[in-house]
Scaffold this motif. Sequence first.
Motif, PDB file in Angstrom:
ATOM      1  N   LYS A 192       1.782   4.469   7.657  1.00 30.85           N
ATOM      2  CA  LYS A 192       0.957   3.270   7.492  1.00 30.85           C
ATOM      3  C   LYS A 192       1.712   2.339   6.561  1.00 30.85           C
ATOM      4  O   LYS A 192       2.662   2.744   5.892  1.00 30.85           O
ATOM      5  CB  LYS A 192      -0.424   3.593   6.931  1.00 30.85           C
ATOM      6  CG  LYS A 192      -0.447   3.988   5.461  1.00 30.85           C
ATOM      7  CD  LYS A 192      -1.875   4.134   4.969  1.00 30.85           C
ATOM      8  CE  LYS A 192      -1.901   4.422   3.465  1.00 30.85           C
ATOM      9  NZ  LYS A 192      -3.250   4.423   2.948  1.00 30.85           N
ATOM     10  N   ARG A 193       1.280   1.072   6.519  1.00 27.62           N
ATOM     11  CA  ARG A 193       1.962   0.129   5.633  1.00 27.62           C
ATOM     12  C   ARG A 193       1.757   0.580   4.191  1.00 27.62           C
ATOM     13  O   ARG A 193       0.748   1.193   3.846  1.00 27.62           O
ATOM     14  CB  ARG A 193       1.435  -1.286   5.831  1.00 27.62           C
ATOM     15  CG  ARG A 193       0.039  -1.468   5.284  1.00 27.62           C
ATOM     16  CD  ARG A 193      -0.389  -2.911   5.311  1.00 27.62           C
ATOM     17  NE  ARG A 193      -1.754  -2.999   4.833  1.00 27.62           N
ATOM     18  CZ  ARG A 193      -2.670  -3.742   5.358  1.00 27.62           C
ATOM     19  NH1 ARG A 193      -2.409  -4.501   6.393  1.00 27.62           N
ATOM     20  NH2 ARG A 193      -3.883  -3.751   4.841  1.00 27.62           N
ATOM     21  N   SER A 194       2.721   0.258   3.351  1.00 27.49           N
ATOM     22  CA  SER A 194       2.616   0.658   1.948  1.00 27.49           C
ATOM     23  C   SER A 194       1.719  -0.305   1.186  1.00 27.49           C
ATOM     24  O   SER A 194       1.605  -1.482   1.546  1.00 27.49           O
ATOM     25  CB  SER A 194       4.004   0.710   1.299  1.00 27.49           C
ATOM     26  OG  SER A 194       4.528  -0.590   1.152  1.00 27.49           O
ATOM     27  N   ARG A 195       1.096   0.193   0.145  1.00 27.42           N
ATOM     28  CA  ARG A 195       0.240  -0.643  -0.702  1.00 27.42           C
ATOM     29  C   ARG A 195       1.066  -1.748  -1.349  1.00 27.42           C
ATOM     30  O   ARG A 195       0.613  -2.873  -1.502  1.00 27.42           O
ATOM     31  CB  ARG A 195      -0.425   0.212  -1.779  1.00 27.42           C
ATOM     32  CG  ARG A 195      -1.405   1.225  -1.206  1.00 27.42           C
ATOM     33  CD  ARG A 195      -2.030   2.093  -2.279  1.00 27.42           C
ATOM     34  NE  ARG A 195      -2.891   1.268  -3.121  1.00 27.42           N
ATOM     35  CZ  ARG A 195      -2.906   1.329  -4.450  1.00 27.42           C
ATOM     36  NH1 ARG A 195      -2.134   2.155  -5.095  1.00 27.42           N
ATOM     37  NH2 ARG A 195      -3.711   0.563  -5.150  1.00 27.42           N
ATOM     38  N   GLU A 196       2.293  -1.424  -1.731  1.00 24.73           N
ATOM     39  CA  GLU A 196       3.162  -2.409  -2.371  1.00 24.73           C
ATOM     40  C   GLU A 196       3.464  -3.565  -1.436  1.00 24.73           C
ATOM     41  O   GLU A 196       3.515  -4.722  -1.858  1.00 24.73           O
ATOM     42  CB  GLU A 196       4.468  -1.757  -2.836  1.00 24.73           C
ATOM     43  CG  GLU A 196       4.301  -0.760  -3.951  1.00 24.73           C
ATOM     44  CD  GLU A 196       3.889   0.637  -3.467  1.00 24.73           C
ATOM     45  OE1 GLU A 196       3.838   0.882  -2.238  1.00 24.73           O
ATOM     46  OE2 GLU A 196       3.608   1.489  -4.315  1.00 24.73           O
ATOM     47  N   THR A 197       3.661  -3.250  -0.154  1.00 24.22           N
ATOM     48  CA  THR A 197       3.937  -4.296   0.827  1.00 24.22           C
ATOM     49  C   THR A 197       2.770  -5.267   0.909  1.00 24.22           C
ATOM     50  O   THR A 197       2.957  -6.485   0.936  1.00 24.22           O
ATOM     51  CB  THR A 197       4.203  -3.672   2.215  1.00 24.22           C
ATOM     52  OG1 THR A 197       5.343  -2.821   2.110  1.00 24.22           O
ATOM     53  CG2 THR A 197       4.449  -4.728   3.266  1.00 24.22           C
ATOM     54  N   LEU A 198       1.569  -4.736   0.944  1.00 21.78           N
ATOM     55  CA  LEU A 198       0.383  -5.582   1.006  1.00 21.78           C
ATOM     56  C   LEU A 198       0.257  -6.419  -0.259  1.00 21.78           C
ATOM     57  O   LEU A 198      -0.008  -7.632  -0.195  1.00 21.78           O
ATOM     58  CB  LEU A 198      -0.870  -4.723   1.200  1.00 21.78           C
ATOM     59  CG  LEU A 198      -2.198  -5.463   1.273  1.00 21.78           C
ATOM     60  CD1 LEU A 198      -2.205  -6.449   2.429  1.00 21.78           C
ATOM     61  CD2 LEU A 198      -3.340  -4.472   1.414  1.00 21.78           C
ATOM     62  N   ALA A 199       0.479  -5.816  -1.413  1.00 21.56           N
ATOM     63  CA  ALA A 199       0.373  -6.550  -2.674  1.00 21.56           C
ATOM     64  C   ALA A 199       1.406  -7.671  -2.733  1.00 21.56           C
ATOM     65  O   ALA A 199       1.077  -8.811  -3.099  1.00 21.56           O
ATOM     66  CB  ALA A 199       0.548  -5.601  -3.861  1.00 21.56           C
ATOM     67  N   LEU A 200       2.636  -7.372  -2.375  1.00 23.42           N
ATOM     68  CA  LEU A 200       3.681  -8.394  -2.405  1.00 23.42           C
ATOM     69  C   LEU A 200       3.391  -9.522  -1.420  1.00 23.42           C
ATOM     70  O   LEU A 200       3.657 -10.693  -1.708  1.00 23.42           O
ATOM     71  CB  LEU A 200       5.051  -7.764  -2.134  1.00 23.42           C
ATOM     72  CG  LEU A 200       5.578  -6.880  -3.254  1.00 23.42           C
ATOM     73  CD1 LEU A 200       6.857  -6.166  -2.820  1.00 23.42           C
ATOM     74  CD2 LEU A 200       5.810  -7.678  -4.517  1.00 23.42           C
ATOM     75  N   GLN A 201       2.821  -9.190  -0.274  1.00 24.66           N
ATOM     76  CA  GLN A 201       2.467 -10.226   0.702  1.00 24.66           C
ATOM     77  C   GLN A 201       1.373 -11.133   0.137  1.00 24.66           C
ATOM     78  O   GLN A 201       1.444 -12.355   0.283  1.00 24.66           O
ATOM     79  CB  GLN A 201       2.014  -9.606   2.028  1.00 24.66           C
ATOM     80  CG  GLN A 201       1.733 -10.639   3.101  1.00 24.66           C
ATOM     81  CD  GLN A 201       2.950 -11.479   3.439  1.00 24.66           C
ATOM     82  OE1 GLN A 201       4.020 -10.941   3.712  1.00 24.66           O
ATOM     83  NE2 GLN A 201       2.815 -12.788   3.415  1.00 24.66           N
ATOM     84  N   ARG A 202       0.377 -10.546  -0.508  1.00 25.99           N
ATOM     85  CA  ARG A 202      -0.683 -11.360  -1.136  1.00 25.99           C
ATOM     86  C   ARG A 202      -0.109 -12.275  -2.204  1.00 25.99           C
ATOM     87  O   ARG A 202      -0.458 -13.452  -2.286  1.00 25.99           O
ATOM     88  CB  ARG A 202      -1.761 -10.466  -1.758  1.00 25.99           C
ATOM     89  CG  ARG A 202      -2.713  -9.850  -0.750  1.00 25.99           C
ATOM     90  CD  ARG A 202      -3.839  -9.101  -1.424  1.00 25.99           C
ATOM     91  NE  ARG A 202      -4.685 -10.009  -2.197  1.00 25.99           N
ATOM     92  CZ  ARG A 202      -5.512  -9.619  -3.154  1.00 25.99           C
ATOM     93  NH1 ARG A 202      -5.619  -8.345  -3.460  1.00 25.99           N
ATOM     94  NH2 ARG A 202      -6.248 -10.491  -3.803  1.00 25.99           N
ATOM     95  N   ILE A 203       0.788 -11.742  -3.020  1.00 24.29           N
ATOM     96  CA  ILE A 203       1.411 -12.537  -4.081  1.00 24.29           C
ATOM     97  C   ILE A 203       2.213 -13.683  -3.468  1.00 24.29           C
ATOM     98  O   ILE A 203       2.105 -14.833  -3.890  1.00 24.29           O
ATOM     99  CB  ILE A 203       2.296 -11.645  -4.981  1.00 24.29           C
ATOM    100  CG1 ILE A 203       1.415 -10.683  -5.775  1.00 24.29           C
ATOM    101  CG2 ILE A 203       3.173 -12.491  -5.901  1.00 24.29           C
ATOM    102  CD1 ILE A 203       2.168  -9.543  -6.431  1.00 24.29           C
ATOM    103  N   ARG A 204       3.011 -13.370  -2.442  1.00 27.23           N
ATOM    104  CA  ARG A 204       3.810 -14.391  -1.767  1.00 27.23           C
ATOM    105  C   ARG A 204       2.932 -15.469  -1.154  1.00 27.23           C
ATOM    106  O   ARG A 204       3.217 -16.662  -1.266  1.00 27.23           O
ATOM    107  CB  ARG A 204       4.658 -13.736  -0.674  1.00 27.23           C
ATOM    108  CG  ARG A 204       6.127 -13.810  -0.902  1.00 27.23           C
ATOM    109  CD  ARG A 204       6.951 -13.358   0.295  1.00 27.23           C
ATOM    110  NE  ARG A 204       6.407 -12.262   1.054  1.00 27.23           N
ATOM    111  CZ  ARG A 204       6.745 -10.985   0.891  1.00 27.23           C
ATOM    112  NH1 ARG A 204       7.624 -10.650  -0.011  1.00 27.23           N
ATOM    113  NH2 ARG A 204       6.209 -10.052   1.633  1.00 27.23           N
ATOM    114  N   ASP A 205       1.851 -15.064  -0.480  1.00 23.02           N
ATOM    115  CA  ASP A 205       0.948 -16.021   0.169  1.00 23.02           C
ATOM    116  C   ASP A 205       0.313 -16.958  -0.848  1.00 23.02           C
ATOM    117  O   ASP A 205       0.279 -18.174  -0.645  1.00 23.02           O
ATOM    118  CB  ASP A 205      -0.148 -15.290   0.954  1.00 23.02           C
ATOM    119  CG  ASP A 205       0.379 -14.598   2.197  1.00 23.02           C
ATOM    120  OD1 ASP A 205       1.535 -14.859   2.602  1.00 23.02           O
ATOM    121  OD2 ASP A 205      -0.368 -13.767   2.757  1.00 23.02           O
ATOM    122  N   ILE A 206      -0.191 -16.396  -1.928  1.00 25.64           N
ATOM    123  CA  ILE A 206      -0.838 -17.220  -2.953  1.00 25.64           C
ATOM    124  C   ILE A 206       0.176 -18.161  -3.592  1.00 25.64           C
ATOM    125  O   ILE A 206      -0.103 -19.338  -3.810  1.00 25.64           O
ATOM    126  CB  ILE A 206      -1.539 -16.335  -4.001  1.00 25.64           C
ATOM    127  CG1 ILE A 206      -2.763 -15.680  -3.369  1.00 25.64           C
ATOM    128  CG2 ILE A 206      -1.940 -17.142  -5.233  1.00 25.64           C
ATOM    129  CD1 ILE A 206      -3.412 -14.636  -4.232  1.00 25.64           C
TER     130      ILE A 206
END
Length: 195
Positions: free
Chosen positions: A82-96
Amino acid sequence: MTDSDRRWDGDVNEAVVEEWVAETTPFERVKEVLLSTTTLQYAGEIAERARVSEPSARKHLTTLTDAGLAETESTGRGTRFKRSRETLALQRIRDIHSELSRAELVSGIEDLKSRIRSYQEEYDATGPDDLALELEPGDDWTVVSEWRALETDLDVAQAALSLYDFDPDAAGRGGSATDDSSEGAFGEDSDGLSA
């Protein structure tokens, strides 16, 4: 009857999938499927969704795991991904970071901190975990979830703000665009807005 007068009898979903397959590589499809996978799945399940063979999916998933984009779990039947939690967090940070200006982030951080302080004062607790220890089974627990969400949002917003000062090419300065060590990417304090 002209060609434009005839109705199309195909399946729009299948047409979109065919276009996706035609315009992407197997690696791109496996990565895209992985990044939308929130529960552990076997390579065969991901292969089916990505429209690739299972060996191809397994090879690409191993590469994505090595790159830190996937979490794995070994079972008696094989490895699940499954996708990593870090990947999701970094994507949220990048998007914001890409959606909000520095001023908007600062304002948002101030608002989040104000809302957290309101919870602290209203419930006489330092954090949601302290509040959870005080609540009884019949009490309203939604405030604990809301408070935790505010703290997570604050962490993400502060990380996004820190990217405004981050300069990966600033050799010898720890990646900060300034000589002030209290600023910059994930520093101790960014404009006095740390937690």
